[in-house]
Write a protein that holds these residues in place. Structure first.
Motif, PDB file in Angstrom:
ATOM      1  N   ASP A 172       0.720  -1.248  -0.162  1.00 14.07           N
ATOM      2  CA  ASP A 172       0.024  -0.105   0.011  1.00 14.07           C
ATOM      3  C   ASP A 172       0.779   1.317   0.156  1.00 14.07           C
ATOM      4  O   ASP A 172       0.144   2.249  -0.024  1.00 14.07           O
ATOM      5  N   ASP A 173       2.256   1.049   0.310  1.00  5.70           N
ATOM      6  CA  ASP A 173       3.010   2.398   0.358  1.00  5.70           C
ATOM      7  C   ASP A 173       2.762   3.181   1.418  1.00  5.70           C
ATOM      8  O   ASP A 173       2.718   4.362   1.152  1.00  5.70           O
ATOM      9  N   GLU A 174       2.166   2.729   2.407  1.00  8.51           N
ATOM     10  CA  GLU A 174       1.851   3.367   3.687  1.00  8.51           C
ATOM     11  C   GLU A 174       2.622   2.905   4.991  1.00  8.51           C
ATOM     12  O   GLU A 174       2.869   1.861   4.881  1.00  8.51           O
ATOM     13  N   ASP A 193       1.380   8.406   3.467  1.00  6.76           N
ATOM     14  CA  ASP A 193       1.989   8.042   2.283  1.00  6.76           C
ATOM     15  C   ASP A 193       3.641   8.047   2.591  1.00  6.76           C
ATOM     16  O   ASP A 193       3.985   9.065   3.047  1.00  6.76           O
ATOM     17  N   TRP A 196       6.102  10.806   1.538  1.00  4.13           N
ATOM     18  CA  TRP A 196       6.449  11.888   2.325  1.00  4.13           C
ATOM     19  C   TRP A 196       7.621  11.690   3.072  1.00  4.13           C
ATOM     20  O   TRP A 196       8.698  12.782   3.051  1.00  4.13           O
TER      21      TRP A 196
END
Length: 512
Positions: A172-174, A193, A196
């Motif tokens: 999810d690239d979170e 995210d 950042w």
């Protein structure tokens, strides 16, 4: 997993895989012995426990933890629905078995919280479907429970360390930061995210860091560690060490780890490296530069003995004086190498004037074009000015240009704090003597003189120890200037002014 600089697996715990390798735990609740045996023969690599009643089910739940429950409705001492209504299984997934065509019961079971239901009387194919569903739900529950454990451990570790502990859901690239945030962003507990974070990695390090993570993921490494620079909330960069542990699953890849601020350690390493370089320079000077005048002194003393001419003693004394100058400058450079002391507000005009008055500058002129208050170690800044002034008056030869350096200095300055009309002059100007100007820049200050400038042959090595443009120079003055500037994290640039003379600019200076 390495959560900082300490033990990678505190207290011997396996922080990511303690449950991954153990077989799935399934509880089959059914009073039909034949059906239980058929289900058991279909399951592979699963730890299967059975219960034939509500009472046995409660006892099994008290003694163990399960990844999935296969639950029949009709039991000798109650029903499966009753167990569901009393929330006996908690968040453990339940595959419910109903009678053929019993749709109202299936709807009631779904309302009570079952994850999936199947009619019981569909033979071997039906049993395979039940087993496949139970295995799927068990795997999903195991993965969710494992991630929850990791999440709780992240929070636990985050409570006792000063590092930023993170959880990164790669697909999810979170990510989420737990505990304290030593970088000042105050984003603990937020889901954000990962872009950042990437934007705040130093531009010179970013490609290396991203390539390193990409390689680690492609090779499915379990552990990863890297150091880079990360931008704090105040805009400054911190040296950080990032350690990660990857957990790979069929549906998701998760990384947990910590980002530790190691700026103090890196600064100590850099300082140690500078000191080692300085020791190498000292060794070079002692073995070469001191040996030359010592040999000269010995030679003249030998001549004096052989000839009786006392004039040779004067030459020997000059060589010994040269050795004394070298030793004095070596000691000064050694003291400079100890770093800087207390940082505080310092007036450029005030400290420059003090430095000028402590150097032999008779007949030369100091021109303070404008003033500003900078944050510096006052003693070291004065030492910097003394060496620059000494360099200007000793190496700046007779100049045919105007005795008044004001116009040329003002032309070189980009400062706007004080007008040139307010410039302060110290000393008396006379034909051929040197005028030295001190003024401000947008991000620092400069020192410029109207001498002959920097010889072309030493422009690239000007700040190195032993480099000098004068036959009797020691070559330490500008090396000391560089050491002091670097200790303050300033950039120093030397050049020849447009109108002639040497110009030294100090950038990245903090104003008060």
């Amino acid at each position: 997993m390495s959560w900082g600089v300490g033990d990678p697996d505190p207290e011997g715990l396996d922080w990511a895989t303690e449950t991954t390798e153990s077989p799935l735990q399934v509880l089959h609740v059914d009073d039909d012995d034949a059906y239980r045996e058929a289900v058991a023969s279909t399951f592979e690599d699963v730890s299967l426990e059975t219960a034939g009643s509500v009472a046995e089910t409660r006892a099994a739940l008290e003694e163990g933890e399960f990844d999935c429950v296969v639950l029949d409705h009709r039991l000798p001492d109650g029903t499966g629905i009753e167990l569901l209504r009393e929330d006996a299984f908690g968040d453990t997934p339940v595959v419910f078995l109903t009678g053929q065509g019993d749709e109202p019961l299936a709807a009631e079971a779904i309302h009570a919280g079952v994850d999936e239901y199947f009619p019981k009387g569909e033979g071997a194919d039906g049993i395979r479907r039940v087993v496949a569903a139970a295995r799927r739900h068990a795997n999903e529950h195991r993965r969710t429970r494992e991630i929850t454990r990791l999440h709780r451990r992240c929070e636990l570790v985050a409570d006792v360390v000063a590092d930023a502990v993170f959880e990164w859901r790669v697909d999810d690239d979170e990510a989420t930061i737990h505990g304290s945030d030593p970088f000042g962003y105050d984003r603990s507990g937020e889901v954000f995210d990962v872009g950042w974070w990437r934007e705040r990695v130093h531009p010179d390090d970013r490609a290396r860091v991203l390539d390193s993570f990409e390689t680690a993921l492609d090779e499915r490494r379990e552990r990863h560690e890297i150091e880079y620079r990360f931008r704090r909330a105040d805009g400054d960069y911190a040296d950080v060490q990032m350690t990660s542990r990857f957990v790979y699953d069929e549906d998701e890849t998760v990384a947990v780890g910590a980002i530790a601020d190691v700026s103090d350690r890196k600064n100590r390493e850099r300082e140690l490296e500078r000191r080692n370089e300085r020791l190498d320079r000292f060794a070079s000077v002692v073995s070469h530069d001191l040996r030359n005048p010592l040999s000269v002194a010995e030679g003249y003393l030998q001549l004096a003995r052989e000839t009786g001419e006392t004039t040779h003693l004067d030459e020997a004394q000059a060589a010994l004086d040269r050795i004394g100058d070298l030793i004095d400058d070596l000691l000064e450079l050694a003291r400079t190498g100890r770093g800087i002391g207390e940082i505080g507000p310092v007036s450029l005009s005030g400290v420059a004037t003090e430095a000028w008055e402590s150097v032999e500058t008779v007949g030369h002129t100091l021109r303070v074009v404008d003033d500003a208050t900078v944050r510096a170690d006052r003693s070291r800044l004065r030492q910097l000015f003394e060496n620059l002034f000494r360099n200007a008056v000793e190496h700046g030869s007779t100049s045919p240009r105007s005795q008044d350096r004001g116009d040329a200095v003002e032309h070189g300055s980009t400062g706007s704090r004080t007008g040139a009309d307010d410039a302060v002059e110290r000393g008396a100007s006379s034909g051929g003597d040197v005028t030295v100007a001190v003024g401000t820049l947008d991000d620092g200050f400069y020192v410029a003189d109207d001498g002959v400038g920097i010889p072309e042959e030493i422009e690239d090595t000007l700040f190195e120890t032993g480099v000098t443009g004068a036959a009797d120079g020691t070559g330490f003055g500008l090396a000391i200037v560089r050491e002091i500037a670097e200790s303050h994290d300033w950039r120093v640039v030397a050049s020849n002014d447009e109108d002639g003379g040497a110009r030294f600019e100090f950038r990245d200076v903090e104003f008060d």
